[in-house]
Design a protein around this motif. Structure first.
Motif, PDB file in Angstrom:
ATOM      1  N   GLU A   1       0.825  -1.207   0.000  1.00 15.03           N
ATOM      2  CA  GLU A   1       0.000   0.000   0.000  1.00 15.03           C
ATOM      3  C   GLU A   1       0.860   1.259   0.000  1.00 15.03           C
ATOM      4  OE1 GLU A   1      -2.736  -0.052   3.205  1.00 15.03           O
ATOM      5  OE2 GLU A   1      -4.084  -1.507   2.269  1.00 15.03           O
ATOM      6  N   ILE A   2       1.923   1.243   0.780  1.00 22.42           N
ATOM      7  CA  ILE A   2       2.841   2.391   0.804  1.00 22.42           C
ATOM      8  C   ILE A   2       3.467   2.600  -0.573  1.00 22.42           C
ATOM      9  CG2 ILE A   2       4.998   3.259   1.789  1.00 22.42           C
ATOM     10  CD1 ILE A   2       4.237   1.824   4.397  1.00 22.42           C
TER      11      ILE A   2
ATOM     12  N   ASN B   1       2.154   1.743  -3.391  1.00 22.29           N
ATOM     13  CA  ASN B   1       1.112   2.253  -4.288  1.00 22.29           C
ATOM     14  C   ASN B   1       0.882   3.745  -4.084  1.00 22.29           C
ATOM     15  OD1 ASN B   1      -1.128   1.798  -6.217  1.00 22.29           O
ATOM     16  ND2 ASN B   1      -2.412   2.329  -4.455  1.00 22.29           N
ATOM     17  N   GLU B   2       0.945   4.218  -2.837  1.00 20.72           N
ATOM     18  CA  GLU B   2       0.834   5.655  -2.583  1.00 20.72           C
ATOM     19  C   GLU B   2       1.995   6.406  -3.222  1.00 20.72           C
ATOM     20  OE1 GLU B   2      -1.655   7.241  -1.218  1.00 20.72           O
ATOM     21  OE2 GLU B   2      -2.750   5.344  -0.909  1.00 20.72           O
ATOM     22  N   ARG B   3       3.140   5.785  -3.207  1.00 18.79           N
ATOM     23  CA  ARG B   3       4.294   6.390  -3.879  1.00 18.79           C
ATOM     24  C   ARG B   3       4.070   6.469  -5.385  1.00 18.79           C
ATOM     25  NH1 ARG B   3      10.213   3.451  -3.914  1.00 18.79           N
ATOM     26  NH2 ARG B   3      11.269   4.845  -5.399  1.00 18.79           N
TER      27      ARG B   3
ATOM     28  N   LYS C   1       1.185   6.774  -6.838  1.00 19.38           N
ATOM     29  CA  LYS C   1       0.169   7.799  -7.095  1.00 19.38           C
ATOM     30  C   LYS C   1       0.772   9.197  -7.139  1.00 19.38           C
ATOM     31  CE  LYS C   1      -3.809   5.343  -5.149  1.00 19.38           C
ATOM     32  NZ  LYS C   1      -4.848   5.324  -4.095  1.00 19.38           N
ATOM     33  N   THR C   2       1.848   9.428  -6.418  1.00 12.75           N
ATOM     34  CA  THR C   2       2.476  10.756  -6.442  1.00 12.75           C
ATOM     35  C   THR C   2       3.110  11.062  -7.794  1.00 12.75           C
ATOM     36  OG1 THR C   2       4.552   9.836  -5.570  1.00 12.75           O
ATOM     37  CG2 THR C   2       2.947  10.655  -3.970  1.00 12.75           C
TER      38      THR C   2
ATOM     39  N   ASN D   1      -3.104  -6.084  -2.974  1.00 10.20           N
ATOM     40  CA  ASN D   1      -2.293  -4.861  -2.941  1.00 10.20           C
ATOM     41  C   ASN D   1      -1.124  -4.918  -3.917  1.00 10.20           C
ATOM     42  OD1 ASN D   1      -4.004  -3.965  -0.975  1.00 10.20           O
ATOM     43  ND2 ASN D   1      -2.582  -4.213   0.717  1.00 10.20           N
TER      44      ASN D   1
ATOM     45  N   SER E   1      -1.999   2.908 -11.641  1.00 10.10           N
ATOM     46  CA  SER E   1      -1.207   4.119 -11.892  1.00 10.10           C
ATOM     47  C   SER E   1      -0.468   4.030 -13.222  1.00 10.10           C
ATOM     48  CB  SER E   1      -0.213   4.342 -10.746  1.00 10.10           C
ATOM     49  OG  SER E   1      -0.886   4.495  -9.507  1.00 10.10           O
TER      50      SER E   1
END
Length: 282
Positions: A90-91, A93-95, A97-98, A209, A216
């Motif tokens: 998840e972390i 994936n957040e990266r 998204k940036t 996940n 993205s």
């Protein structure tokens, strides 16, 4: 913390209910023989082979309790490991998204792909460590659920099964049946079902996940597309990362639905068999 408390306390509470049910239903003809009667009734599979001895009975109770706690601990290992590794994905994936909508160089895409590969290797290492434990634990939970369903639908006798071959004294439904038996039967089924569902849903989190970065990659600008992006996307699509049961099946939502459908089919079959037997033997 809530998941950890649930997995830790559920099985001991159910085991304590099992022991109290045996104590409450033990006939107290002679107070000096209560313990012997209780142990012989709770563990007939042991003392039909071995002659009863007080110290041996105490050892059997200790082994029984330790085995129950071991099953609880093994589930907790799988659940905590699955949640931790799922959070790492998840972390990542957040990266990802940036970087959505930005023009990245091939070297930057290569760095992201290498980091994702490291997470995949970590997932494979975790799977190699717990795959056999997951298979055994899952089979135990499915077995308990099916046996409890069998008792509730088909059996004309109430016999309570829980892990480690625990058997309570069978009693026909037309006889007096204490409330403690019903409470333990319901509690045992609820604890086994909830822990089994929790184990499955947490182990599926890694697979789900690991596929999130694909979204993205589908939305990157045309100017940013390169061979590294193509390799990255192909790796996510073709490489199935997740926990397996002894490398025989992958823990996915599709597998969980298949297993749930099999259990429901088993329940329907039991109901039909009971109806057929009742009509054949009125």
């Amino acid at each position: 913390m809530v998941i950890r408390a649930g997995t830790t306390m559920g099985q001991p509470v159910e085991h304590l209910s099992y022991l109290l049910t045996g104590i409450i239903t033990t006939e107290r003809e002679n107070s000096h023989e209560v313990f012997e009667i209780y142990v012989l009734k709770m563990f007939p599979q042991v003392f039909t082979v071995i002659t009863y001895n007080t110290w041996l009975a105490v050892l059997v109770l200790i082994v029984n309790s330790v085995s129950t706690l071991t099953l609880c601990f093994s589930d907790q290992i799988i659940i905590m490991g699955s949640l931790a590794l799922g959070n790492y994905f998840e972390i990542f994936n957040e990266r990802m998204k940036t970087h959505k909508g930005k023009n990245l160089t091939p070297d930057q895409w290569k760095t992201l792909r290498v980091d994702y590969t490291r997470l995949c290797n970590l997932a494979r290492l975790l799977n190699d460590c717990v795959c056999h434990l997951l298979c055994v634990s899952l089979l135990i939970h499915v077995y308990i659920i099916c046996v409890e369903m069998h008792q509730g639908v088909v059996s004309s006798e109430w016999t309570i099964f829980i892990p480690n071959s625990k058997i309570l004294e069978s009693r026909r439904t037309n006889e007096h049946f204490s409330l403690s038996h019903y409470v333990h039967a319901i509690l045992s089924f609820m604890v086994s079902s909830l822990r089994g569902c929790l184990l499955c849903l947490c182990s599926v989190k890694i697979y789900e996940n690991s596929k999130l970065p694909k979204r993205s990659l589908y939305e990157i600008p045309q100017q940013s597309f390169c061979n590294e992006v193509d390799f990255f996307l192909l790796q996510i699509q073709k490489d199935h990362i997740g926990l397996t049961g002894s490398h025989m099946f992958l823990m996915t939502r599709r597998f969980l639905l298949t297993m749930f459908g099999t259990i429901v089919s088993y329940e329907i079959l039991l109901v039909q068999m009971k109806g057929y037997n009742s009509r054949k033997n009125p």
